[in-house]
Each structure stands twice: as C-alpha cells, then as structure tokens.
Design an enzyme around this catalytic site. Sequence first.
Site, PDB file in Angstrom:
ATOM      1  N   LEU A  31     -21.055  -1.910  -1.759  1.00  0.00           N
ATOM      2  CA  LEU A  31     -22.307  -2.566  -1.743  1.00  0.00           C
ATOM      3  C   LEU A  31     -23.462  -1.822  -1.878  1.00  0.00           C
ATOM      4  CD1 LEU A  31     -21.927  -4.656   1.482  1.00  0.00           C
ATOM      5  CD2 LEU A  31     -21.795  -5.329  -0.919  1.00  0.00           C
TER       6      LEU A  31
ATOM      7  N   PHE B  26     -12.576  -6.474   1.716  1.00  0.00           N
ATOM      8  CA  PHE B  26     -13.741  -5.872   0.663  1.00  0.00           C
ATOM      9  C   PHE B  26     -15.106  -6.204   1.612  1.00  0.00           C
ATOM     10  CE2 PHE B  26     -11.641  -6.481  -3.629  1.00  0.00           C
ATOM     11  CZ  PHE B  26     -10.609  -5.298  -3.269  1.00  0.00           C
ATOM     12  N   PRO B  27     -14.927  -5.955   2.890  1.00  0.00           N
ATOM     13  CA  PRO B  27     -16.268  -6.251   3.825  1.00  0.00           C
ATOM     14  C   PRO B  27     -17.614  -5.034   3.274  1.00  0.00           C
ATOM     15  CG  PRO B  27     -14.839  -4.993   5.184  1.00  0.00           C
ATOM     16  CD  PRO B  27     -13.833  -5.383   3.778  1.00  0.00           C
ATOM     17  N   LEU B  28     -17.059  -4.034   2.778  1.00  0.00           N
ATOM     18  CA  LEU B  28     -17.972  -3.061   2.271  1.00  0.00           C
ATOM     19  C   LEU B  28     -18.200  -3.131   0.809  1.00  0.00           C
ATOM     20  CD1 LEU B  28     -17.338  -0.360   4.683  1.00  0.00           C
ATOM     21  CD2 LEU B  28     -19.273  -1.838   5.054  1.00  0.00           C
ATOM     22  N   GLY B  29     -17.771  -3.981   0.011  1.00  0.00           N
ATOM     23  CA  GLY B  29     -17.521  -3.930  -1.338  1.00  0.00           C
ATOM     24  C   GLY B  29     -16.227  -3.589  -1.946  1.00  0.00           C
ATOM     25  N   GLY B  30     -15.437  -2.861  -1.225  1.00  0.00           N
ATOM     26  CA  GLY B  30     -14.302  -2.704  -1.383  1.00  0.00           C
ATOM     27  C   GLY B  30     -14.405  -1.408  -2.764  1.00  0.00           C
ATOM     28  N   PHE B  31     -13.549  -1.555  -4.182  1.00  0.00           N
ATOM     29  CA  PHE B  31     -13.820  -0.607  -4.941  1.00  0.00           C
ATOM     30  C   PHE B  31     -15.257  -0.356  -5.554  1.00  0.00           C
ATOM     31  CE2 PHE B  31      -9.045  -2.421  -5.052  1.00  0.00           C
ATOM     32  CZ  PHE B  31      -8.797  -0.995  -4.523  1.00  0.00           C
TER      33      PHE B  31
ATOM     34  N   TYR C  30       0.772  -1.182  -0.007  1.00  0.00           N
ATOM     35  CA  TYR C  30       0.047  -0.160   0.128  1.00  0.00           C
ATOM     36  C   TYR C  30       0.897   1.239  -0.122  1.00  0.00           C
ATOM     37  CZ  TYR C  30      -3.471  -3.541   1.769  1.00  0.00           C
ATOM     38  OH  TYR C  30      -4.012  -4.700   1.660  1.00  0.00           O
TER      39      TYR C  30
HETATM   40  N1  LIG Z   1      -5.593  -9.466   1.501  1.00  0.00           N
HETATM   41  C1  LIG Z   1      -5.747  -9.019   0.458  1.00  0.00           C
HETATM   42  O1  LIG Z   1      -5.796  -8.971  -0.740  1.00  0.00           O
HETATM   43  C2  LIG Z   1      -6.830  -7.623   0.488  1.00  0.00           C
HETATM   44  C3  LIG Z   1      -7.278  -6.673  -0.487  1.00  0.00           C
HETATM   45  C4  LIG Z   1      -8.172  -5.626  -0.305  1.00  0.00           C
HETATM   46  C5  LIG Z   1      -7.921  -5.177   0.946  1.00  0.00           C
HETATM   47  N2  LIG Z   1      -7.467  -5.805   1.853  1.00  0.00           N
HETATM   48  C6  LIG Z   1      -7.395  -4.979   3.343  1.00  0.00           C
HETATM   49  O2  LIG Z   1      -8.935  -5.064   3.494  1.00  0.00           O
HETATM   50  C7  LIG Z   1      -9.396  -3.846   4.146  1.00  0.00           C
HETATM   51  C8  LIG Z   1     -10.685  -3.560   3.754  1.00  0.00           C
HETATM   52  O3  LIG Z   1     -10.749  -3.427   2.185  1.00  0.00           O
HETATM   53  P1  LIG Z   1     -11.140  -2.175   1.383  1.00  0.00           P
HETATM   54  O4  LIG Z   1     -10.445  -0.913   2.478  1.00  0.00           O
HETATM   55  O5  LIG Z   1     -10.513  -2.193   0.349  1.00  0.00           O
HETATM   56  O6  LIG Z   1     -12.689  -2.241   1.277  1.00  0.00           O
HETATM   57  P2  LIG Z   1     -13.880  -1.961   2.128  1.00  0.00           P
HETATM   58  O7  LIG Z   1     -13.589  -1.788   3.636  1.00  0.00           O
HETATM   59  O8  LIG Z   1     -14.734  -2.995   1.689  1.00  0.00           O
HETATM   60  O9  LIG Z   1     -14.402  -0.648   1.537  1.00  0.00           O
HETATM   61  C9  LIG Z   1     -13.672   0.527   1.670  1.00  0.00           C
HETATM   62  C10 LIG Z   1     -14.538   1.872   1.075  1.00  0.00           C
HETATM   63  O10 LIG Z   1     -15.747   2.061   1.635  1.00  0.00           O
HETATM   64  C11 LIG Z   1     -15.730   3.120   1.973  1.00  0.00           C
HETATM   65  N3  LIG Z   1     -16.316   3.129   3.603  1.00  0.00           N
HETATM   66  C12 LIG Z   1     -15.442   2.781   4.502  1.00  0.00           C
HETATM   67  N4  LIG Z   1     -16.509   2.999   5.488  1.00  0.00           N
HETATM   68  C13 LIG Z   1     -17.670   3.589   5.130  1.00  0.00           C
HETATM   69  C14 LIG Z   1     -18.804   4.105   5.730  1.00  0.00           C
HETATM   70  N5  LIG Z   1     -19.080   3.905   7.094  1.00  0.00           N
HETATM   71  N6  LIG Z   1     -19.728   4.540   4.998  1.00  0.00           N
HETATM   72  C15 LIG Z   1     -19.707   4.739   3.505  1.00  0.00           C
HETATM   73  N7  LIG Z   1     -18.495   4.370   2.911  1.00  0.00           N
HETATM   74  C16 LIG Z   1     -17.456   3.791   3.779  1.00  0.00           C
HETATM   75  C17 LIG Z   1     -14.191   3.951   1.881  1.00  0.00           C
HETATM   76  O11 LIG Z   1     -14.398   4.994   1.635  1.00  0.00           O
HETATM   77  P3  LIG Z   1     -13.765   6.426   2.675  1.00  0.00           P
HETATM   78  O12 LIG Z   1     -12.272   6.482   2.661  1.00  0.00           O
HETATM   79  O13 LIG Z   1     -14.505   7.523   1.979  1.00  0.00           O
HETATM   80  O14 LIG Z   1     -14.449   5.875   3.873  1.00  0.00           O
HETATM   81  C18 LIG Z   1     -13.540   2.906   0.890  1.00  0.00           C
HETATM   82  O15 LIG Z   1     -14.099   3.530  -0.304  1.00  0.00           O
HETATM   83  C19 LIG Z   1      -8.268  -3.039   3.423  1.00  0.00           C
HETATM   84  O16 LIG Z   1      -8.058  -1.535   4.124  1.00  0.00           O
HETATM   85  C20 LIG Z   1      -7.078  -3.819   3.491  1.00  0.00           C
HETATM   86  O17 LIG Z   1      -6.533  -3.544   4.820  1.00  0.00           O
HETATM   87  C21 LIG Z   1      -7.000  -6.994   1.929  1.00  0.00           C
END
Ligand SMILES: NC(=O)c1ccc[n+]([C@@H]2O[C@H](COP(=O)([O-])OP(=O)(O)OC[C@H]3O[C@@H](n4cnc5c(N)ncnc54)[C@H](OP(=O)(O)O)[C@@H]3O)[C@@H](O)[C@H]2O)c1
Length: 294
Positions: free
Chosen positions: A223, A215-220, A65
């Site tokens: 949801l 991607f608990p919230l759908g990531g890129f 990252y």
């Molecule tokens: N092992 C792997 O291959 C892998 C791959 C991807 C990710 N990860 C890890 O998993 C973690 C979680 O995944 P992720 O961050 O990619 O995706 P995520 O948690 O599913 O979603 C993040 C997105 O949701 C938005 N968000 C967060 N909280 C919110 C809320 N309360 N209301 C509205 N929007 C909200 C964020 O934007 P804002 O910044 O505007 O809040 C961001 O755009 C990562 O941070 C990383 O540490 C691991």
Amino acid sequence: MSESKLGGQFTFPGTSLTVRRIGYGAMQLAGPGVWGPPKDPDAAVAVLREAVAAGVNHIDTSDFYGPHVTNQIIRQALHPYPAGLVLVTKLGARRPADKSWQPATSPRELIAGVHDNLRNLGLDALDIVNYRSMGSGHGPEEMSIAEQVTTLADLQRDGLIRHIGLSNVTAAQVAEAQTITDVVCVQNNYNLAFRHDDALIDDLARAGIAYVPFFPLGGFSPLQSSTLSSVAERLGATPMQTALAWLLHRSPNILLIPGTSSVAHLRENLAVGELTLSAGALEELDRIAAEPVA
Ligand SMILES: NC(=O)c1ccc[n+]([C@@H]2O[C@H](COP(=O)([O-])OP(=O)(O)OC[C@H]3O[C@@H](n4cnc5c(N)ncnc54)[C@H](OP(=O)(O)O)[C@@H]3O)[C@@H](O)[C@H]2O)c1
C-alpha cells in the site's frame, strides 16, 4: 487469555475456537515467489516462535506455499503445538514445477491435499480448512463450488477437518456453501485501498462469520498513499501499522493475518492493537479507496 491483547478475541461461529484478532500469515516464509526454502530458515523459525510467544494463536498457511515448505517450517518451529493455537490451511491449488498456481479442485486432489497438510503439519485433524477457489486469476469468479464444499464436508464427517471456510469467493458462493455445511470464515483480498467486499463483510459480521483479509498490506504491491502516510505520521505509527489498525476498526469480525519474514515487522504488526484511530483519522482513511491509483 487477556481480552484486550492483540486486538481482542473472536470465536469462530459454532466452534470452541477462540483466537486473538491479530494473527499471522505464513506465506512470506517460503522462498522468493512463494517457492522453495527461505533464504534464512533460522529467521523463519524465529518469526513463528516470536509470534506465538507474543500471544498469536491464529496462523494462516497452505501446502501451496513452498510447496509444502511453509507447513514443514511451522511444524519444525512449533510442534508440539501449544494448546489453543489455531492453524488454518487452504486447498484448491497446486504448484507445478514451473512455479505457477493451478487449480486442484477434484475430490481426489482435495482429499490428497488434506492428507498432505496433516502429514506436513504433524496433525491428526485440521482446525479449519478454507476451500480456495482459483477464480479468474484477478479475483473470485461466479461458478458452483458445491462439489468441492461437499468433498470437504465429507472429510469433516470423517474427522479429518474440524471446520470449513472459503477463500476468494463471492457472496453467492458463500450462500451456496452454506446450503451444504456451516462456514466459519471467509478469506478474500481486501485492504483500505481495495474494498470490493464491503457489503460482504457487513453481511458476514451479522452472521458472526470471520472475514480474514488476505493482502491486508497490499501483498505483492505494498500500500502506498500520501493520505495513509500523513495519518500515520500524526498517529506516531508506520503506514503499514495504520493500515492494519484501520482493518481492526473496520468490523469486529475482521481477523488480521499480515505476512512477514521479519521479526522487526512482526513486532510492528503485533503492536497495532494498541493504536486508536480518531473519527477524523478514520474518515480520512475511508476516502483512500476512492483515490486514483498511484
Ligand atoms: N487465500 C489466498 O488466496 C491468499 C493469498 C495471499 C495471501 N494469503 C494469506 O494472507 C497472508 C497475508 O498476505 P501477504 O503476506 O501475501 O500480504 P500482506 O500481509 O499484505 O503483505 C506482506 C508484505 O508486506 C511486508 N510487510 C509485512 N509487515 C510489514 C511492516 N510492518 N512494514 C513493512 N512491510 C511489511 C512483507 O515483507 P517482509 O517479509 O519484509 O516483512 C511482505 O512483502 C499471507 O501470508 C497468507 O497467509 C492468502
């Protein structure tokens, strides 16, 4: 540590590492495209400090990252680290100058990756390192990960890694890794609309191994579902909070690492431990995965 705060607690199997089930994923702290510094570095530091002040003691990160930027921000914001904070990092990829994600799976690359993480985080040993298989680009792909897991097990014997996890893997790869070392967590793509790992989650729960959905919230692709919105409205919560609450209810071995660069979103995410989903709400949410993609 209060038992009920932030979704209750979970102890990684065979370890002395106990974390609250609501943690934080640091990927959103890097710049756009998970590349370079954040637009607002002070805000990134503020998010991390607020998370830890609120009781978060499980932070997911990686030197991919930025690259390196996110780990450096974590160090700047939180070092010296409070007792009990568990930092989980991952190895298996590199980010060339074209900003792509390429595999970095040779013993030499994995060993260099451990030393990069130690330096950038300011640690003598890493709590948990996930071997992140690059898979097919769309998800896990069946292939042997024995060489990579053996390299991490050697680094564990050298004292540079305390515990080993896996990411983007199949059930067969988990089983293969378990013939080499103890696996304390698995981090795969999973959320209420994408449930390929339902059986794996249940198997891991029986073994006491953590399942940490990325991607608990759908990531890129955040949801979106009218069912989710209507359940959330009745609950007096946001759709994102409701999606996280569903994960907490799904299985006791699920640990949350939602990613955000916003203190306001962080606060919303940390509040989901207070939400209770009725049996009826759970049934409605359970049906979302079968809905046609919008
Ligand atoms: N092992 C792997 O291959 C892998 C791959 C991807 C990710 N990860 C890890 O998993 C973690 C979680 O995944 P992720 O961050 O990619 O995706 P995520 O948690 O599913 O979603 C993040 C997105 O949701 C938005 N968000 C967060 N909280 C919110 C809320 N309360 N209301 C509205 N929007 C909200 C964020 O934007 P804002 O910044 O505007 O809040 C961001 O755009 C990562 O941070 C990383 O540490 C691991």
